[in-house]
Design an enzyme around this catalytic site. Sequence first.
Site, PDB file in Angstrom:
ATOM      1  N   HIS A 231       0.803  -1.211   0.000  1.00  0.00           N
ATOM      2  CA  HIS A 231       0.000   0.000   0.000  1.00  0.00           C
ATOM      3  C   HIS A 231       0.843   1.270   0.000  1.00  0.00           C
ATOM      4  CE1 HIS A 231      -3.692   1.999  -0.505  1.00  0.00           C
ATOM      5  NE2 HIS A 231      -3.289   2.883   0.377  1.00  0.00           N
ATOM      6  N   TYR A 235       1.570   5.069  -2.628  1.00  0.00           N
ATOM      7  CA  TYR A 235       1.836   6.481  -2.290  1.00  0.00           C
ATOM      8  C   TYR A 235       3.232   6.898  -2.713  1.00  0.00           C
ATOM      9  CZ  TYR A 235      -2.599   6.056  -0.097  1.00  0.00           C
ATOM     10  OH  TYR A 235      -3.926   5.830   0.094  1.00  0.00           O
ATOM     11  N   HIS A 382      -9.876   0.517 -10.802  1.00  0.00           N
ATOM     12  CA  HIS A 382      -9.440   1.500  -9.793  1.00  0.00           C
ATOM     13  C   HIS A 382      -7.979   1.896 -10.005  1.00  0.00           C
ATOM     14  CE1 HIS A 382      -8.300   3.208  -5.912  1.00  0.00           C
ATOM     15  NE2 HIS A 382      -7.489   2.201  -5.691  1.00  0.00           N
ATOM     16  N   PHE A 383      -7.119   0.893 -10.193  1.00  0.00           N
ATOM     17  CA  PHE A 383      -5.714   1.322 -10.251  1.00  0.00           C
ATOM     18  C   PHE A 383      -5.306   1.828 -11.635  1.00  0.00           C
ATOM     19  CE2 PHE A 383      -4.802  -3.415 -10.328  1.00  0.00           C
ATOM     20  CZ  PHE A 383      -4.158  -3.477 -11.554  1.00  0.00           C
ATOM     21  N   HIS A 384      -6.169   1.583 -12.638  1.00  0.00           N
ATOM     22  CA  HIS A 384      -5.853   2.243 -13.905  1.00  0.00           C
ATOM     23  C   HIS A 384      -6.266   3.719 -13.872  1.00  0.00           C
ATOM     24  CE1 HIS A 384      -4.793  -1.714 -15.430  1.00  0.00           C
ATOM     25  NE2 HIS A 384      -4.131  -1.056 -16.351  1.00  0.00           N
ATOM     26  N   ARG A 447     -10.636 -10.428 -11.902  1.00  0.00           N
ATOM     27  CA  ARG A 447      -9.394  -9.860 -12.391  1.00  0.00           C
ATOM     28  C   ARG A 447      -8.395 -10.998 -12.540  1.00  0.00           C
ATOM     29  NH1 ARG A 447      -6.189  -7.061  -7.246  1.00  0.00           N
ATOM     30  NH2 ARG A 447      -4.639  -6.699  -8.865  1.00  0.00           N
ATOM     31  N   ARG A 448      -7.287 -10.749 -13.187  1.00  0.00           N
ATOM     32  CA  ARG A 448      -6.171 -11.683 -13.287  1.00  0.00           C
ATOM     33  C   ARG A 448      -6.599 -13.064 -13.760  1.00  0.00           C
ATOM     34  NH1 ARG A 448      -2.651 -10.554  -7.847  1.00  0.00           N
ATOM     35  NH2 ARG A 448      -1.460  -8.911  -8.819  1.00  0.00           N
TER      36      ARG A 448
HETATM   37 FE1  HAS Z   1      -5.947   1.932  -4.116  1.00  0.00          FE
HETATM   38  C1  HAS Z   1      -6.211  -1.498  -4.453  1.00  0.00           C
HETATM   39  C2  HAS Z   1      -7.865   1.814  -1.278  1.00  0.00           C
HETATM   40  C3  HAS Z   1      -5.506   5.336  -3.633  1.00  0.00           C
HETATM   41  C4  HAS Z   1      -3.415   1.908  -6.414  1.00  0.00           C
HETATM   42  N1  HAS Z   1      -5.018   0.488  -5.239  1.00  0.00           N
HETATM   43  C5  HAS Z   1      -5.276  -0.853  -5.237  1.00  0.00           C
HETATM   44  C6  HAS Z   1      -4.402  -1.518  -6.155  1.00  0.00           C
HETATM   45  C7  HAS Z   1      -3.572  -0.555  -6.679  1.00  0.00           C
HETATM   46  C8  HAS Z   1      -3.979   0.706  -6.098  1.00  0.00           C
HETATM   47  C9  HAS Z   1      -2.428  -0.760  -7.652  1.00  0.00           C
HETATM   48  O1  HAS Z   1      -8.888  -0.318   0.643  1.00  0.00           O
HETATM   49  C10 HAS Z   1      -4.424  -3.007  -6.503  1.00  0.00           C
HETATM   50  C11 HAS Z   1      -3.417  -3.793  -5.723  1.00  0.00           C
HETATM   51  C12 HAS Z   1      -3.486  -5.242  -6.148  1.00  0.00           C
HETATM   52  O2  HAS Z   1      -2.861  -5.586  -7.174  1.00  0.00           O
HETATM   53  O3  HAS Z   1      -4.195  -6.007  -5.501  1.00  0.00           O
HETATM   54  N2  HAS Z   1      -6.610   3.327  -2.747  1.00  0.00           N
HETATM   55  C13 HAS Z   1      -7.396   3.064  -1.677  1.00  0.00           C
HETATM   56  C14 HAS Z   1      -7.670   4.312  -0.965  1.00  0.00           C
HETATM   57  C15 HAS Z   1      -7.015   5.300  -1.641  1.00  0.00           C
HETATM   58  C16 HAS Z   1      -6.337   4.669  -2.739  1.00  0.00           C
HETATM   59  C17 HAS Z   1      -8.502   4.480   0.256  1.00  0.00           C
HETATM   60  N3  HAS Z   1      -4.725   3.348  -4.883  1.00  0.00           N
HETATM   61  C18 HAS Z   1      -4.690   4.686  -4.550  1.00  0.00           C
HETATM   62  C19 HAS Z   1      -3.665   5.348  -5.307  1.00  0.00           C
HETATM   63  C20 HAS Z   1      -3.070   4.374  -6.087  1.00  0.00           C
HETATM   64  C21 HAS Z   1      -3.748   3.131  -5.808  1.00  0.00           C
HETATM   65  C22 HAS Z   1      -3.323   6.806  -5.190  1.00  0.00           C
HETATM   66  C23 HAS Z   1      -1.951   4.468  -7.060  1.00  0.00           C
HETATM   67  C24 HAS Z   1      -1.259   5.542  -7.301  1.00  0.00           C
HETATM   68  N4  HAS Z   1      -6.880   0.455  -3.086  1.00  0.00           N
HETATM   69  C25 HAS Z   1      -7.581   0.615  -1.933  1.00  0.00           C
HETATM   70  C26 HAS Z   1      -8.013  -0.702  -1.449  1.00  0.00           C
HETATM   71  C27 HAS Z   1      -7.549  -1.652  -2.345  1.00  0.00           C
HETATM   72  C28 HAS Z   1      -6.837  -0.894  -3.362  1.00  0.00           C
HETATM   73  C29 HAS Z   1      -8.784  -1.015  -0.254  1.00  0.00           C
HETATM   74  C30 HAS Z   1      -7.715  -3.173  -2.265  1.00  0.00           C
HETATM   75  C31 HAS Z   1      -8.867  -3.634  -3.040  1.00  0.00           C
HETATM   76  C32 HAS Z   1      -8.940  -5.148  -3.021  1.00  0.00           C
HETATM   77  O4  HAS Z   1      -9.915  -5.688  -2.467  1.00  0.00           O
HETATM   78  O5  HAS Z   1      -8.047  -5.825  -3.551  1.00  0.00           O
HETATM   79  C33 HAS Z   1      -6.980   6.778  -1.239  1.00  0.00           C
HETATM   80  O6  HAS Z   1      -5.653   7.208  -1.108  1.00  0.00           O
HETATM   81  C34 HAS Z   1      -7.731   7.657  -2.175  1.00  0.00           C
HETATM   82  C35 HAS Z   1      -7.862   9.079  -1.638  1.00  0.00           C
HETATM   83  C36 HAS Z   1      -8.077  10.058  -2.741  1.00  0.00           C
HETATM   84  C37 HAS Z   1      -8.978  11.032  -2.757  1.00  0.00           C
HETATM   85  C38 HAS Z   1      -9.079  11.908  -3.979  1.00  0.00           C
HETATM   86  C39 HAS Z   1      -8.563  13.347  -3.773  1.00  0.00           C
HETATM   87  C40 HAS Z   1      -8.605  14.080  -5.056  1.00  0.00           C
HETATM   88  C41 HAS Z   1      -7.635  14.895  -5.514  1.00  0.00           C
HETATM   89  C42 HAS Z   1      -7.784  15.528  -6.872  1.00  0.00           C
HETATM   90  C43 HAS Z   1      -8.292  16.936  -6.762  1.00  0.00           C
HETATM   91  C44 HAS Z   1      -8.631  17.447  -8.097  1.00  0.00           C
HETATM   92  C45 HAS Z   1      -8.491  18.721  -8.458  1.00  0.00           C
HETATM   93  C46 HAS Z   1      -8.881  19.100  -9.826  1.00  0.00           C
HETATM   94  C47 HAS Z   1      -7.932  19.760  -7.573  1.00  0.00           C
HETATM   95  C48 HAS Z   1      -9.896  11.299  -1.647  1.00  0.00           C
HETATM   96  C49 HAS Z   1      -6.402  15.211  -4.737  1.00  0.00           C
HETATM   97  C50 HAS Z   1      -9.605  20.406  -9.835  1.00  0.00           C
HETATM   98  C51 HAS Z   1     -10.861  20.219 -10.521  1.00  0.00           C
HETATM   99  C52 HAS Z   1     -11.586  21.239 -11.013  1.00  0.00           C
HETATM  100  C53 HAS Z   1     -12.889  20.902 -11.607  1.00  0.00           C
HETATM  101  C54 HAS Z   1     -11.136  22.645 -11.000  1.00  0.00           C
END
Ligand code: HAS
Length: 560
Positions: A231, A235, A382-384, A447-448
């Site tokens: 995890h 980050y 999700h991860f794409h 998946r996979r």
């Molecule tokens: Fe995830 C599975 C939970 C973030 C990557 N994640 C994965 C896997 C990958 C991955 C590769 O809890 C698969 C692993 C595998 O092969 O089994 N993930 C989260 C959570 C977050 C999260 C809670 N993941 C990421 C990020 C990744 C990533 C970042 C890659 C870079 N993830 C999970 C969980 C799994 C999981 C479970 C396991 C699932 C399972 O059952 O296998 C959080 O960090 C997300 C928080 C993000 C936000 C969004 C904030 C938005 C922002 C953009 C602002 C936009 C602006 C644009 C300012 C709350 C900062 C302005 C717009 C205008 C209109 C002006």
Amino acid sequence: MGIAKLEDAKSSQSLPITKPESRLYMSFIHVAFISLLIGGLMGLLQTLVRSGKFELPWGIDYYQILTVHGVILGLVLTTYFIIGFHFALMGKTVGISEKQRKVTWLAFWVMVVGTIMTATTILLGEASVLYTFYAPLRAHPAFYIGLALVIIGSWVAGFVNWRQLYVWKKQNPGVKSPLAAFMVTINTLLWFIASLGVAAAVLIQFIPWSLGYAETINVLVSRTLFWYFGHPLVYFWLLPAYMAWYLVIPKIIGGKIFSDSLARMSFVLFLFFSIPVGFHHQLTEPGVDPTWKFIQVVLTFMVVIPSLMTAFSLFATFEITGRKKGYGGLFGWFKHLPWKDVRFLAPFIGMLAFIPGGAGGIINASHQMNAVVHNTIWVTGHFHLTVATTVILTFFGITYWLVPHLTGRKLTPQLNKLGIVQAIIWTVGMTIMSGAMHIVGLFGAPRRSSYSEYGGTEQASEWIGYQLAQAVGGTILFIGILLMIYIFVKLTFFAPKGEEEFPIAEEEEDAEPTPAFFENWKLWIAITIALILFAYTIPFVDIIQNSPPGSKPFDFPIGR
Ligand code: HAS
């Protein structure tokens, strides 16, 4: 230390980057782009196979290309690009000595030897164990030894970064470290502490087992150590994108950094909360006490906070910059963002993608909902969105100025236009592919899994439309990859000679001074270790004490 204020370090934020430095940083970036081409091709093949309309030639196994795809994009591309970018930021803000450069070359070559060893085993079909290399799948020992070398090389690179900041601080007592150097130090710390877990699994469990010194392996221990690393790994990918969002984007839009302290605080929170959360990848695994799963789910929700802080800060930067330029109305500032500048547009699309990507992460982390999506292709969707859009489009955005800056060339208006086309192609391809993955994942598509394993089932006929959509999306994405490689080659070797800016923004003039406690590294490390010990000690002892007998290996190639 209290809340004493530190002197500003603006003067040191723009050191020239010499030719030997450029060569070093570009070497890492070259490996990243070669990986993009190979890994992208494997991705295309996967989506074609899953559509059921295409079979791999020459007896190539689906799981072999899936392993190449995951390892080369998830582990190789990211790590090399990030280390190259880290060094460029450090070189620009705190400088690098000749000795430090030499040690970094050593790190680079150790990583390259490791990468070649690992890649060879996969290409020979001796390590089709996917990028998570879950036991009891067993690969050739050289696969694990190669991985260990990549990790060791990356540690050496991180130690050099720490040394760079240390030397700078000695020369600048009482001065606040440049924000870029602070961020790089956090990310390398996060990487080091997290990769201790996977290094332990590889050195203590996998290597002796693959060499035949141990007959069995404790599967749950190996998975737990992997996800202790897995995890924070995401980050480690995300934070360099955040570095660009906090440091570079404000400069490109003609603004200032909204708050230096807020940026530092969000990075410190990532260090605290990104590691003690690995169980959210193991929510369906028996053998882990539900209470500790619950505790780690709560901690997972804590790690959402620094992302929300980042979103807040970015909105503030966009709005303040627009209003200072005189754009009134509710959305005047939005309309006048530099949409035609690919250095802005590509990362901005990355930000947008992170809104649904992050929401998907929150769904994954919500224990009960995880039961719906776990091991379905929703997770791949999700991860794409997260790593393959938010992070990668930001890395492309960085490439448009960093590569010409390092190679002494210019991002021409034509290349800028091509970059915009690339970003649009990526957005279209990913929306189709990742959207289809999310939807069909909710219907239970796994998946996979190779088409040969589920192709004949009744459900498969319901999924087929979505699988075809994935293949269409995957093909569009591959065109995007070819275009990006073309732009990269142009920027590296053929674009006209010139000077390209290394854009790092300054803080708002009236910003509150950054409190000195941010430089209290011992405190940040102590809190990080305390949180890890809290979240892992009892469940880990429990896992070891109540382990079932170890598992026998499941070797590749196997007859599927
Ligand atoms: Fe995830 C599975 C939970 C973030 C990557 N994640 C994965 C896997 C990958 C991955 C590769 O809890 C698969 C692993 C595998 O092969 O089994 N993930 C989260 C959570 C977050 C999260 C809670 N993941 C990421 C990020 C990744 C990533 C970042 C890659 C870079 N993830 C999970 C969980 C799994 C999981 C479970 C396991 C699932 C399972 O059952 O296998 C959080 O960090 C997300 C928080 C993000 C936000 C969004 C904030 C938005 C922002 C953009 C602002 C936009 C602006 C644009 C300012 C709350 C900062 C302005 C717009 C205008 C209109 C002006």
